[in-house]
Scaffold this motif. Structure first.
Motif, short mmCIF file in Angstrom:
data_model
loop_
_atom_site.label_atom_id
_atom_site.label_comp_id
_atom_site.label_asym_id
_atom_site.label_seq_id
_atom_site.Cartn_x
_atom_site.Cartn_y
_atom_site.Cartn_z
N VAL A 87 0.87 -1.17 0.00
CA VAL A 87 0.00 0.00 0.00
C VAL A 87 0.91 1.23 0.00
CG1 VAL A 87 -0.27 0.09 2.52
CG2 VAL A 87 -1.98 1.13 1.06
N PHE A 88 0.56 2.20 -0.84
CA PHE A 88 1.37 3.41 -0.98
C PHE A 88 0.44 4.60 -1.11
CE2 PHE A 88 3.49 6.45 -3.93
CZ PHE A 88 4.49 6.86 -3.08
N THR A 89 0.72 5.64 -0.36
CA THR A 89 -0.05 6.88 -0.47
C THR A 89 0.88 7.94 -1.01
OG1 THR A 89 -1.45 6.26 1.38
CG2 THR A 89 -1.43 8.58 0.77
N GLY A 90 0.56 8.42 -2.18
CA GLY A 90 1.39 9.42 -2.83
C GLY A 90 1.27 9.31 -4.34
N VAL A 91 2.17 9.97 -5.02
CA VAL A 91 2.16 9.97 -6.48
C VAL A 91 3.18 8.96 -6.96
CG1 VAL A 91 2.50 11.38 -8.53
CG2 VAL A 91 1.48 12.39 -6.50
N LEU A 92 2.73 8.04 -7.79
CA LEU A 92 3.63 7.02 -8.34
C LEU A 92 4.48 7.61 -9.47
CD1 LEU A 92 1.24 3.95 -8.55
CD2 LEU A 92 3.21 4.19 -7.07
#
Length: 151
Positions: free
Chosen positions: A88-93
């Motif tokens: 899970v990643f929160t941010g801009v890829l």
């Protein structure tokens, strides 16, 4: 006079050695949070790290697992062919981030999910980070493109 010089020389050597030991300890203490070890998904599945340990994970973004949530939260799985770890990643890829492509993420493994604080994607069609290439070779699933540099 000779005895005094010898005594002074020994004192200087002892003080220099103590200073070297203390400064080495301070450097090691300062770097403890800055060192992030690389782990492949198979290693994480076999021996999960502590939830407070920050490390890097790398592999291929598993096909069909990339799901965008509310806001900037992204869910996907990373695999090395032997195991698959949910991320899970929160941010801009990164722009080059997509399924079936190499990636390296930095973060923590909490409750069976890798919570990434940073995601790096491959550089172009031919590049894959050395750690990811090595992990895929160990699993026997590495596919090398003809004429492409390995790292």
């Amino acid at each position: 006079m000779k005895g005094l010089k010898k005594k002074r020389r020994i004192q200087v050597i002892v003080v220099a050695t103590a200073a070297l030991i203390i400064s080495t300890g301070f450097v090691g203490y300062a770097m403890r949070d800055g060192i992030n070890f690389f782990r492949a998904p198979s290693e994480i599945a076999a021996e999960p790290p502590a939830p407070n340990e920050t490390f890097r994970i790398g592999g291929l973004v598993e096909e069909g697992t990339l799901k965008r949530g509310q806001g900037e939260t992204i869910h996907f799985s990373v695999t090395d062919g032997g195991a698959s770890i949910p991320v899970v990643f929160t941010g801009v890829l990164p722009d080059l981030f997509e399924e079936n492509q190499g990636m390296v993420g930095t973060g923590r493994y909490v409750n069976g999910v890798f919570e990434a604080s940073e995601i790096l994607a491959k550089h172009d069609e031919t590049y894959m980070p050395k750690e990811v290439t090595d992990a895929l070779k160990e699993q026997g699933v590495y596919r090398h493109n003809e004429g492409a540099p390995e790292s």
